[in-house]
Write a protein that holds these residues in place. Sequence first.
Motif, mmCIF file in Angstrom:
data_model
loop_
_atom_site.group_PDB
_atom_site.id
_atom_site.type_symbol
_atom_site.label_atom_id
_atom_site.label_comp_id
_atom_site.label_asym_id
_atom_site.label_seq_id
_atom_site.Cartn_x
_atom_site.Cartn_y
_atom_site.Cartn_z
ATOM 1 N N GLY A 187 -24.820 -6.126 -4.796
ATOM 2 C CA GLY A 187 -25.643 -6.659 -3.721
ATOM 3 C C GLY A 187 -25.372 -6.054 -2.366
ATOM 4 N N GLY A 188 -24.751 -4.883 -2.347
ATOM 5 C CA GLY A 188 -24.461 -4.236 -1.075
ATOM 6 C C GLY A 188 -23.235 -4.779 -0.372
ATOM 7 N N GLY A 189 -22.343 -5.390 -1.122
ATOM 8 C CA GLY A 189 -21.124 -5.945 -0.544
ATOM 9 C C GLY A 189 -20.124 -4.877 -0.174
ATOM 10 N N PRO A 190 -19.022 -5.292 0.450
ATOM 11 C CA PRO A 190 -17.998 -4.337 0.873
ATOM 12 C C PRO A 190 -17.236 -3.762 -0.312
ATOM 13 C CG PRO A 190 -17.237 -6.574 1.229
ATOM 14 C CD PRO A 190 -18.674 -6.678 0.802
ATOM 15 N N THR A 191 -16.504 -2.692 -0.052
ATOM 16 C CA THR A 191 -15.618 -2.110 -1.054
ATOM 17 C C THR A 191 -14.387 -2.996 -1.216
ATOM 18 O OG1 THR A 191 -16.331 0.126 -0.515
ATOM 19 C CG2 THR A 191 -14.232 -0.081 -1.647
ATOM 20 N N LEU A 192 -13.953 -3.142 -2.456
ATOM 21 C CA LEU A 192 -12.751 -3.902 -2.764
ATOM 22 C C LEU A 192 -11.737 -2.931 -3.353
ATOM 23 C CD1 LEU A 192 -12.103 -6.959 -2.523
ATOM 24 C CD2 LEU A 192 -12.587 -7.143 -4.958
ATOM 25 N N TRP A 193 -10.567 -2.851 -2.723
ATOM 26 C CA TRP A 193 -9.506 -1.988 -3.236
ATOM 27 C C TRP A 193 -8.556 -2.825 -4.077
ATOM 28 C CZ3 TRP A 193 -11.749 -1.089 1.475
ATOM 29 C CH2 TRP A 193 -12.217 0.219 1.708
ATOM 30 N N ALA A 194 -8.455 -2.491 -5.358
ATOM 31 C CA ALA A 194 -7.516 -3.154 -6.250
ATOM 32 C C ALA A 194 -6.195 -2.391 -6.191
ATOM 33 C CB ALA A 194 -8.061 -3.164 -7.678
ATOM 34 N N MET A 195 -5.091 -3.115 -5.948
ATOM 35 C CA MET A 195 -3.796 -2.472 -5.744
ATOM 36 C C MET A 195 -2.759 -3.047 -6.708
ATOM 37 S SD MET A 195 -3.723 -2.067 -1.578
ATOM 38 C CE MET A 195 -2.675 -0.599 -1.650
ATOM 39 N N TRP A 196 -1.873 -2.189 -7.144
ATOM 40 C CA TRP A 196 -0.899 -2.526 -8.184
ATOM 41 C C TRP A 196 0.493 -2.077 -7.751
ATOM 42 C CZ3 TRP A 196 -1.247 -5.323 -12.557
ATOM 43 C CH2 TRP A 196 -0.276 -5.144 -13.560
ATOM 44 N N ARG A 197 1.480 -2.861 -8.122
ATOM 45 C CA ARG A 197 2.877 -2.519 -7.822
ATOM 46 C C ARG A 197 3.747 -2.823 -9.036
ATOM 47 N NH1 ARG A 197 7.500 -5.280 -6.392
ATOM 48 N NH2 ARG A 197 8.854 -4.412 -4.758
ATOM 49 N N GLU A 198 4.443 -1.816 -9.513
ATOM 50 C CA GLU A 198 5.365 -2.020 -10.613
ATOM 51 C C GLU A 198 6.602 -2.786 -10.119
ATOM 52 O OE1 GLU A 198 5.050 -1.446 -13.756
ATOM 53 O OE2 GLU A 198 3.115 -0.402 -13.684
ATOM 54 N N PRO A 199 7.230 -3.577 -10.985
ATOM 55 C CA PRO A 199 8.425 -4.304 -10.553
ATOM 56 C C PRO A 199 9.554 -3.363 -10.215
ATOM 57 C CG PRO A 199 8.167 -4.465 -12.940
ATOM 58 C CD PRO A 199 6.923 -3.818 -12.417
ATOM 59 N N ARG A 200 10.376 -3.799 -9.288
ATOM 60 C CA ARG A 200 11.555 -3.026 -8.902
ATOM 61 C C ARG A 200 12.802 -3.756 -9.359
ATOM 62 N NH1 ARG A 200 9.961 -1.202 -2.672
ATOM 63 N NH2 ARG A 200 8.217 0.154 -3.265
ATOM 64 N N PRO A 201 13.738 -3.052 -9.955
ATOM 65 C CA PRO A 201 14.960 -3.726 -10.414
ATOM 66 C C PRO A 201 15.791 -4.225 -9.241
ATOM 67 C CG PRO A 201 15.165 -1.342 -10.620
ATOM 68 C CD PRO A 201 13.744 -1.614 -10.228
ATOM 69 N N ALA A 202 16.513 -5.301 -9.477
ATOM 70 C CA ALA A 202 17.389 -5.824 -8.445
ATOM 71 C C ALA A 202 18.497 -4.831 -8.152
ATOM 72 C CB ALA A 202 17.988 -7.166 -8.902
ATOM 73 N N ALA A 203 18.935 -4.794 -6.919
ATOM 74 C CA ALA A 203 20.001 -3.871 -6.542
ATOM 75 C C ALA A 203 21.274 -4.206 -7.326
ATOM 76 C CB ALA A 203 20.275 -3.963 -5.044
ATOM 77 N N ALA A 204 21.953 -3.166 -7.739
ATOM 78 C CA ALA A 204 23.173 -3.363 -8.531
ATOM 79 C C ALA A 204 24.266 -3.995 -7.678
ATOM 80 C CB ALA A 204 23.652 -2.027 -9.077
#
Length: 204
Positions: A187-204
């Motif tokens: 319907g002529g709506g705005p662009t939607l950016w889908a974003m993804w982030r992989e998990p980061r391990p906890a600091a040792a």
Amino acid sequence: MTRMSITNTPQTATIDDAPLVGRTLTRAFDGDPMMRWFFPDDASREEALGRYFTTLFTRQYVHHALCERTASAVSFWVPPEAAAKAVPDEETIQELMSILGDRAPVFGAAVEASAQHAPQEPHWYLALIGADPAAQGQGHGAALLRSGLAQADAAGMPAYLESSKPDNLPFYQHFGFTVREELELPGGGPTLWAMWREPRPAAA
């Protein structure tokens, strides 16, 4: 401890915070392309946004999501185990349709389109995050983003969000998100950016 470090410390948002949540998100999303598409009338947008966000919070997210706030920002995170519940029931949908008025079909089409592109693998979903523009640069949004991501990382889960504001993409990229897809809403709506982030391990 400084005043700033107190006011931008994340706290759990409860039902009693509904006025603050509605007010903060109304200010945060006044210039958002998606919200301006849903609520194009300048004269009524502020009141409509307040009702819209308050309804989402009090009827949906506060019961089934991780809702956090600072003095000037709000975030709603949905962990995978809550995904099935953190959707509006029929009564909530009717209330949202009433708020949207003749823009309800546009809203429905946008929700359906984004749902079709949502990741199928388990993830933490950042349903919403917003900071009052008056507090920009004070770390409120970053504090809430870090808080949610820490919990996603602790669970070993990736995180997902959608943004319709291109200016916000570098902010999310700073925290490890990458653009997964660009979706042109119907319907002529705005662009939607889908974003993804992989998990980061906890600091040792």
